[in-house]
Write a protein that holds these residues in place. Structure first.
Motif, mmCIF file in Angstrom:
data_model
loop_
_atom_site.group_PDB
_atom_site.id
_atom_site.type_symbol
_atom_site.label_atom_id
_atom_site.label_comp_id
_atom_site.label_asym_id
_atom_site.label_seq_id
_atom_site.Cartn_x
_atom_site.Cartn_y
_atom_site.Cartn_z
ATOM 1 N N CYS A 130 12.828 10.299 8.901
ATOM 2 C CA CYS A 130 10.883 10.819 8.956
ATOM 3 C C CYS A 130 11.112 10.703 7.067
ATOM 4 O O CYS A 130 9.691 10.133 6.257
ATOM 5 C CB CYS A 130 10.128 11.470 9.433
ATOM 6 N N LEU A 131 11.576 11.023 6.296
ATOM 7 C CA LEU A 131 11.198 11.584 4.874
ATOM 8 C C LEU A 131 11.456 10.090 4.053
ATOM 9 O O LEU A 131 11.122 9.781 3.547
ATOM 10 C CB LEU A 131 12.278 12.371 4.096
ATOM 11 N N GLY A 132 12.543 9.650 4.718
ATOM 12 C CA GLY A 132 12.572 8.300 3.675
ATOM 13 C C GLY A 132 11.194 6.796 4.179
ATOM 14 O O GLY A 132 10.572 6.553 3.370
ATOM 15 N N VAL A 133 11.026 7.317 5.602
ATOM 16 C CA VAL A 133 8.817 5.886 5.984
ATOM 17 C C VAL A 133 8.281 6.958 4.905
ATOM 18 O O VAL A 133 7.481 5.925 4.508
ATOM 19 C CB VAL A 133 9.192 6.366 7.764
ATOM 20 N N ILE A 134 8.701 8.252 4.586
ATOM 21 C CA ILE A 134 7.018 8.509 4.235
ATOM 22 C C ILE A 134 7.670 8.073 1.882
ATOM 23 O O ILE A 134 6.327 7.665 1.169
ATOM 24 C CB ILE A 134 7.084 10.365 3.747
ATOM 25 N N THR A 135 8.470 8.085 2.014
ATOM 26 C CA THR A 135 8.926 8.034 0.190
ATOM 27 C C THR A 135 8.477 6.126 0.641
ATOM 28 O O THR A 135 8.420 6.516 -0.739
ATOM 29 C CB THR A 135 10.120 7.775 0.042
ATOM 30 N N ILE A 136 8.982 5.737 1.025
ATOM 31 C CA ILE A 136 8.798 4.415 1.516
ATOM 32 C C ILE A 136 7.288 3.525 0.843
ATOM 33 O O ILE A 136 6.993 3.284 0.526
ATOM 34 C CB ILE A 136 9.176 3.610 2.281
ATOM 35 N N TYR A 137 6.642 4.778 2.159
ATOM 36 C CA TYR A 137 4.980 4.174 2.167
ATOM 37 C C TYR A 137 4.183 4.995 1.413
ATOM 38 O O TYR A 137 3.824 4.200 0.494
ATOM 39 C CB TYR A 137 4.618 5.009 3.278
ATOM 40 N N SER A 138 5.273 6.348 0.717
ATOM 41 C CA SER A 138 4.042 6.436 -0.744
ATOM 42 C C SER A 138 5.107 5.980 -1.769
ATOM 43 O O SER A 138 3.462 5.556 -3.312
ATOM 44 C CB SER A 138 4.929 8.045 -0.697
ATOM 45 N N THR A 139 5.864 5.063 -2.545
ATOM 46 C CA THR A 139 6.323 4.062 -3.444
ATOM 47 C C THR A 139 5.905 3.155 -3.087
ATOM 48 O O THR A 139 5.119 2.365 -4.031
ATOM 49 C CB THR A 139 7.540 4.510 -3.305
ATOM 50 N N GLY A 140 5.405 2.530 -2.041
ATOM 51 C CA GLY A 140 4.449 1.090 -1.979
ATOM 52 C C GLY A 140 3.538 1.138 -2.177
ATOM 53 O O GLY A 140 2.928 0.112 -2.170
ATOM 54 N N ILE A 141 2.149 2.434 -1.912
ATOM 55 C CA ILE A 141 1.167 2.615 -2.184
ATOM 56 C C ILE A 141 0.665 2.186 -3.862
ATOM 57 O O ILE A 141 -0.559 1.979 -4.433
ATOM 58 C CB ILE A 141 0.436 3.491 -1.938
ATOM 59 N N ILE A 142 1.221 2.469 -4.491
ATOM 60 C CA ILE A 142 1.536 2.237 -5.757
ATOM 61 C C ILE A 142 1.613 1.149 -6.182
ATOM 62 O O ILE A 142 1.436 0.220 -7.153
ATOM 63 C CB ILE A 142 2.248 3.030 -7.338
ATOM 64 N N ASN A 143 2.556 0.638 -5.401
ATOM 65 C CA ASN A 143 2.572 -0.943 -5.759
ATOM 66 C C ASN A 143 2.165 -2.172 -4.702
ATOM 67 O O ASN A 143 2.126 -3.543 -4.837
ATOM 68 C CB ASN A 143 4.651 -1.302 -5.749
ATOM 69 N N ALA A 197 3.401 -2.336 4.860
ATOM 70 C CA ALA A 197 3.955 -3.727 5.098
ATOM 71 C C ALA A 197 5.133 -2.720 4.885
ATOM 72 O O ALA A 197 6.293 -3.428 6.176
ATOM 73 C CB ALA A 197 3.833 -4.888 4.435
ATOM 74 N N TYR A 198 5.817 -2.239 4.161
ATOM 75 C CA TYR A 198 7.770 -2.088 3.826
ATOM 76 C C TYR A 198 8.081 -1.005 4.992
ATOM 77 O O TYR A 198 8.602 -0.374 5.381
ATOM 78 C CB TYR A 198 7.688 -1.615 2.543
ATOM 79 N N ALA A 199 6.866 -0.425 5.458
ATOM 80 C CA ALA A 199 6.671 1.039 5.914
ATOM 81 C C ALA A 199 7.121 0.998 7.551
ATOM 82 O O ALA A 199 7.818 1.366 8.010
ATOM 83 C CB ALA A 199 6.255 2.639 6.031
ATOM 84 N N GLN A 200 5.910 0.024 7.828
ATOM 85 C CA GLN A 200 6.189 -0.818 9.331
ATOM 86 C C GLN A 200 7.285 -1.321 9.201
ATOM 87 O O GLN A 200 8.057 -1.261 10.391
ATOM 88 C CB GLN A 200 5.216 -1.942 9.206
ATOM 89 N N ARG A 201 7.490 -2.319 8.605
ATOM 90 C CA ARG A 201 9.233 -3.504 8.630
ATOM 91 C C ARG A 201 10.451 -2.103 8.885
ATOM 92 O O ARG A 201 10.993 -2.338 9.521
ATOM 93 C CB ARG A 201 9.450 -3.874 7.607
ATOM 94 N N GLN A 202 10.187 -1.066 8.069
ATOM 95 C CA GLN A 202 11.517 0.219 8.427
ATOM 96 C C GLN A 202 10.854 0.802 9.392
ATOM 97 O O GLN A 202 12.244 0.992 10.267
ATOM 98 C CB GLN A 202 11.124 1.312 7.558
#
Length: 79
Positions: free
Chosen positions: A24-37, A42-47
């Motif tokens: 959960c922590l990893g998916v949230i981190t991937i999602y939150s860093t991707g919002i900026i970029n 898309a990356y969170a869904q792949r994860q």
């Protein structure tokens, strides 16, 4: 005793809970860093897809008795 009942009793639920928390922590981190970029969802869904494939694999592998792998140790060394 039923095989599935034995697996449920001997399963390490604390380790599985820690794994779920890290997932959960990893998916949230991937999602939150991707919002900026501009690409987080898309990356969170792949994860999440990888997680959906990995959890059943984890359960299948954890159900295998490691003593039965001794018969196939030569194949594991060669392969």
């Amino acid at each position: 005793m039923n095989m599935w009942k034995k697996l449920v009793i001997q399963f390490d639920w604390l380790l599985f809970g820690a794994l779920c928390a890290l997932i959960c922590l990893g998916v949230i981190t991937i999602y939150s860093t991707g919002i900026i970029n501009d690409g987080g969802p898309a990356y969170a869904q792949r994860q999440l897809l990888y997680i959906a494939a990995g959890i059943p694999l984890l359960l299948i592998v954890s159900a295998i008795n490691y003593e039965t792998l001794r018969r196939f140790v030569w194949a594991l060394y060669l392969g």
